[in-house]
Motif scaffolding. Structure first.
Motif, PDB file in Angstrom:
ATOM      1  N   SER A  25      -6.498 -14.734 -16.969  1.00  0.00           N
ATOM      2  CA  SER A  25      -6.507 -16.069 -16.725  1.00  0.00           C
ATOM      3  C   SER A  25      -7.995 -16.711 -16.753  1.00  0.00           C
ATOM      4  O   SER A  25      -8.689 -16.025 -16.507  1.00  0.00           O
ATOM      5  N   ALA A  26      -7.843 -17.848 -17.741  1.00  0.00           N
ATOM      6  CA  ALA A  26      -9.215 -18.491 -17.981  1.00  0.00           C
ATOM      7  C   ALA A  26      -9.749 -18.923 -16.456  1.00  0.00           C
ATOM      8  O   ALA A  26     -11.026 -18.981 -16.403  1.00  0.00           O
ATOM      9  N   ALA A  27      -9.031 -19.301 -15.446  1.00  0.00           N
ATOM     10  CA  ALA A  27      -9.663 -19.685 -14.358  1.00  0.00           C
ATOM     11  C   ALA A  27     -10.296 -18.430 -13.441  1.00  0.00           C
ATOM     12  O   ALA A  27     -11.342 -18.714 -13.042  1.00  0.00           O
ATOM     13  N   SER A  28      -9.674 -17.419 -13.452  1.00  0.00           N
ATOM     14  CA  SER A  28     -10.080 -16.673 -12.525  1.00  0.00           C
ATOM     15  C   SER A  28     -10.598 -15.153 -13.211  1.00  0.00           C
ATOM     16  O   SER A  28     -11.597 -14.642 -12.579  1.00  0.00           O
ATOM     17  N   GLY A  29     -10.303 -15.077 -14.744  1.00  0.00           N
ATOM     18  CA  GLY A  29     -11.139 -13.992 -15.400  1.00  0.00           C
ATOM     19  C   GLY A  29     -10.342 -12.542 -15.010  1.00  0.00           C
ATOM     20  O   GLY A  29     -10.473 -11.381 -15.289  1.00  0.00           O
ATOM     21  N   MET A  30      -9.234 -12.932 -14.094  1.00  0.00           N
ATOM     22  CA  MET A  30      -8.604 -11.669 -13.979  1.00  0.00           C
ATOM     23  C   MET A  30      -7.169 -11.405 -14.848  1.00  0.00           C
ATOM     24  O   MET A  30      -6.468 -12.447 -15.025  1.00  0.00           O
ATOM     25  N   PRO A  31      -6.934 -10.314 -15.086  1.00  0.00           N
ATOM     26  CA  PRO A  31      -5.626 -10.134 -16.205  1.00  0.00           C
ATOM     27  C   PRO A  31      -4.442 -10.277 -15.674  1.00  0.00           C
ATOM     28  O   PRO A  31      -4.267 -10.156 -14.090  1.00  0.00           O
ATOM     29  N   LYS A  32      -3.359 -10.701 -16.233  1.00  0.00           N
ATOM     30  CA  LYS A  32      -2.162 -11.044 -15.583  1.00  0.00           C
ATOM     31  C   LYS A  32      -1.509  -9.667 -15.811  1.00  0.00           C
ATOM     32  O   LYS A  32      -1.505  -9.026 -16.588  1.00  0.00           O
ATOM     33  N   HIS A  33      -0.130  -9.583 -14.667  1.00  0.00           N
ATOM     34  CA  HIS A  33       0.602  -8.622 -14.822  1.00  0.00           C
ATOM     35  C   HIS A  33      -0.013  -7.256 -14.848  1.00  0.00           C
ATOM     36  O   HIS A  33       0.507  -6.240 -15.394  1.00  0.00           O
ATOM     37  N   ALA A  34      -1.012  -7.022 -14.008  1.00  0.00           N
ATOM     38  CA  ALA A  34      -1.553  -5.796 -13.926  1.00  0.00           C
ATOM     39  C   ALA A  34      -1.281  -5.053 -12.638  1.00  0.00           C
ATOM     40  O   ALA A  34      -1.652  -3.873 -12.405  1.00  0.00           O
ATOM     41  N   HIS A  35      -0.485  -5.987 -11.750  1.00  0.00           N
ATOM     42  CA  HIS A  35       0.018  -5.315 -10.542  1.00  0.00           C
ATOM     43  C   HIS A  35       1.547  -4.875 -10.752  1.00  0.00           C
ATOM     44  O   HIS A  35       2.357  -5.274 -11.686  1.00  0.00           O
ATOM     45  N   ALA A  36       2.261  -4.262  -9.425  1.00  0.00           N
ATOM     46  CA  ALA A  36       3.373  -4.043  -9.635  1.00  0.00           C
ATOM     47  C   ALA A  36       4.412  -5.097  -9.293  1.00  0.00           C
ATOM     48  O   ALA A  36       3.885  -6.014  -8.794  1.00  0.00           O
ATOM     49  N   PRO A  37       5.365  -5.382  -9.821  1.00  0.00           N
ATOM     50  CA  PRO A  37       6.336  -6.500  -9.510  1.00  0.00           C
ATOM     51  C   PRO A  37       6.345  -6.857  -8.275  1.00  0.00           C
ATOM     52  O   PRO A  37       6.616  -6.070  -7.228  1.00  0.00           O
ATOM     53  N   GLY A  38       6.103  -8.065  -7.799  1.00  0.00           N
ATOM     54  CA  GLY A  38       6.280  -8.551  -6.283  1.00  0.00           C
ATOM     55  C   GLY A  38       5.112  -8.294  -5.653  1.00  0.00           C
ATOM     56  O   GLY A  38       4.916  -8.354  -4.289  1.00  0.00           O
ATOM     57  N   THR A  39       4.076  -7.501  -6.149  1.00  0.00           N
ATOM     58  CA  THR A  39       2.809  -7.114  -5.065  1.00  0.00           C
ATOM     59  C   THR A  39       1.484  -7.436  -5.886  1.00  0.00           C
ATOM     60  O   THR A  39       0.612  -6.650  -5.861  1.00  0.00           O
ATOM     61  N   ALA A  40       1.491  -8.413  -6.406  1.00  0.00           N
ATOM     62  CA  ALA A  40       0.250  -9.039  -7.252  1.00  0.00           C
ATOM     63  C   ALA A  40      -1.067  -8.743  -6.182  1.00  0.00           C
ATOM     64  O   ALA A  40      -1.060  -9.557  -5.181  1.00  0.00           O
ATOM     65  N   PRO A  41      -1.736  -8.142  -6.682  1.00  0.00           N
ATOM     66  CA  PRO A  41      -3.349  -8.037  -5.594  1.00  0.00           C
ATOM     67  C   PRO A  41      -3.798  -9.465  -5.879  1.00  0.00           C
ATOM     68  O   PRO A  41      -4.090  -9.652  -6.845  1.00  0.00           O
ATOM     69  N   GLN A  63      -2.477  -3.064 -19.724  1.00  0.00           N
ATOM     70  CA  GLN A  63      -1.709  -1.972 -19.215  1.00  0.00           C
ATOM     71  C   GLN A  63      -0.233  -2.052 -19.017  1.00  0.00           C
ATOM     72  O   GLN A  63       0.244  -3.084 -18.387  1.00  0.00           O
ATOM     73  N   PRO A  64       0.663  -1.284 -19.602  1.00  0.00           N
ATOM     74  CA  PRO A  64       1.997  -1.286 -19.641  1.00  0.00           C
ATOM     75  C   PRO A  64       2.442  -0.956 -18.070  1.00  0.00           C
ATOM     76  O   PRO A  64       1.714  -0.538 -17.337  1.00  0.00           O
ATOM     77  N   LYS A  65       3.589  -1.024 -17.770  1.00  0.00           N
ATOM     78  CA  LYS A  65       4.159  -0.472 -16.494  1.00  0.00           C
ATOM     79  C   LYS A  65       4.082   0.854 -16.525  1.00  0.00           C
ATOM     80  O   LYS A  65       4.167   1.410 -17.416  1.00  0.00           O
ATOM     81  N   GLU A  66       3.878   1.419 -15.296  1.00  0.00           N
ATOM     82  CA  GLU A  66       3.704   2.952 -15.171  1.00  0.00           C
ATOM     83  C   GLU A  66       4.642   3.641 -15.839  1.00  0.00           C
ATOM     84  O   GLU A  66       4.211   4.666 -16.365  1.00  0.00           O
ATOM     85  N   THR A  67       5.913   3.274 -15.958  1.00  0.00           N
ATOM     86  CA  THR A  67       7.078   4.157 -16.191  1.00  0.00           C
ATOM     87  C   THR A  67       7.121   3.937 -17.895  1.00  0.00           C
ATOM     88  O   THR A  67       7.872   4.580 -18.526  1.00  0.00           O
ATOM     89  N   ASP A  68       6.381   3.023 -18.469  1.00  0.00           N
ATOM     90  CA  ASP A  68       6.491   2.607 -19.833  1.00  0.00           C
ATOM     91  C   ASP A  68       5.336   3.181 -20.430  1.00  0.00           C
ATOM     92  O   ASP A  68       4.133   2.905 -20.416  1.00  0.00           O
ATOM     93  N   ASP A  69       5.481   4.399 -21.272  1.00  0.00           N
ATOM     94  CA  ASP A  69       4.497   5.203 -21.892  1.00  0.00           C
ATOM     95  C   ASP A  69       3.873   4.627 -23.258  1.00  0.00           C
ATOM     96  O   ASP A  69       3.824   5.228 -24.179  1.00  0.00           O
TER      97      ASP A  69
END
Length: 324
Positions: free
Chosen positions: A286-302, A170-176
């Motif tokens: 990430s192979a370790a967690s199975g969680m996609p990278k960069h899916a969060h807002a900058p500085g607020t990684a869930p 997913q791109p940044k919210e403001t990047d269409d």
């Protein structure tokens, strides 16, 4: 009459004739110029009409004015739900999402492993409904185009895999970026066997645009507070169920409570899109967690909640997108 007077009259007549000829010549030139100008105006108008028609055709192709064609296997009221999981699963998870919505990505990327486990074991059936809330709130057409592409993937029996790829990239919210069909087709390359001529044509023609528009109208009519909206057997569970905040462990517990005394579903879905246990992490994970990278807002990684721990409330990480 004297010869001198006759000569004067003849000269006067000649001058008058010459003047009439000159005037007629000017009139002919003037008519020619008027006709030429009229032709230019007509040609110019035709060019303008052609441009407008071309733009209208392009907009119509990417708009929602075409016939309403639901993806193969879509079910529920007005065929607006894309089902994933055993048709006879004892519980149903209803999810309303927008592919441009960061909070939706947070939910999907944090709960992907849990959802697939519950789907594959026959404990739940997930029904996905697609909305275009971000297009309306921020402008653009990425929500619409991505949802149409997901419908095209459903036609090919690869909805779930493509759905996960879209949220993993997913791109940044403001990047269409999802407004570009070329990007959606590029991401289809991450799903084996999806990037076909039929899929490309479906994406580029906006085959399911009208279906997406109808789904979004149903979302608006339901007056949900925003995306994602997640319901277990009709009860809202995101971001909370009563006083309990959702987490992967809590979701499993709630499903177990709802399914108590009931057998897991075993019937194979009668439509494409049946879940398949992933052999590798989704694109961008990430192979370790199975969680996609960069899916969060900058500085607020869930962060992925530990077992039994509540998930970070969306307002503390990525805001839930509220419907006006």
């Amino acid at each position: 009459m004297s010869e001198k007077n006759q000569e004067g009259k003849r000269t006067a007549r000649e001058r008058l004739a010459q003047e009439r000829e000159r005037q007629q010549s000017q009139d002919r030139r003037r008519r020619t110029m008027i006709v030429a100008a009229a032709v230019v105006c007509v040609l110019g108008l035709a060019a303008v009409i052609g441009v407008i028609a071309a733009n209208t055709k392009s907009d119509g192709k990417k708009g929602t004015a075409g016939p309403l064609l639901a993806p193969t296997g879509a079910q529920g009221k007005d065929n607006l739900a894309i089902p994933v999981g055993a048709a006879d699963a004892p519980s149903t998870l209803t999810v309303w999402e927008d592919f441009r919505c960061p909070a939706c990505a947070m939910f999907e990327n944090n709960f992907r492993t849990t959802l697939h486990e519950l789907e594959n074991s026959g404990r739940i059936r997930v029904e996905y409904h697609l909305a275009t809330l971000i297009d309306r709130n921020l402008g653009g057409s990425g929500s619409l185009h991505a949802a149409n592409a997901a419908g095209c993937a459903q036609d090919a029996g690869k909805f779930l895999a493509y759905h996960d790829v879209l949220y993993g990239n997913q791109p940044k919210e403001t990047d269409d970026a999802f407004a570009k069909n070329s990007r959606l087709i590029e991401l289809a390359g991450k799903v084996p066997g999806l990037d076909t001529d039929a899929f490309r044509s479906c994406v580029e023609d906006g085959k399911h645009d009208s279906w997406v528009a109808k789904s979004n109208k149903a979302f608006e009519k339901a007056a949900f507070s925003g995306t994602p909206t997640v319901q277990l057997n009709g009860e809202s569970i995101f971001p909370k169920r009563g006083d309990e905040e959702i987490s992967p462990a809590k979701l499993k517990k709630w499903v177990a409570e709802a399914n108590k005394g009931k057998q897991p579903g075993t019937a194979s879905p009668s439509q494409p899109g049946a879940p398949v246990a992933p052999s590798s992490p989704p694109a961008g994970a990430s192979a370790a967690s199975g969680m996609p990278k960069h899916a969060h807002a900058p500085g607020t990684a869930p962060k992925v909640p530990a077992a039994g721990q509540p998930m970070i409330h969306p307002s503390k990480a990525v805001p839930v997108h509220e419907a006006p």
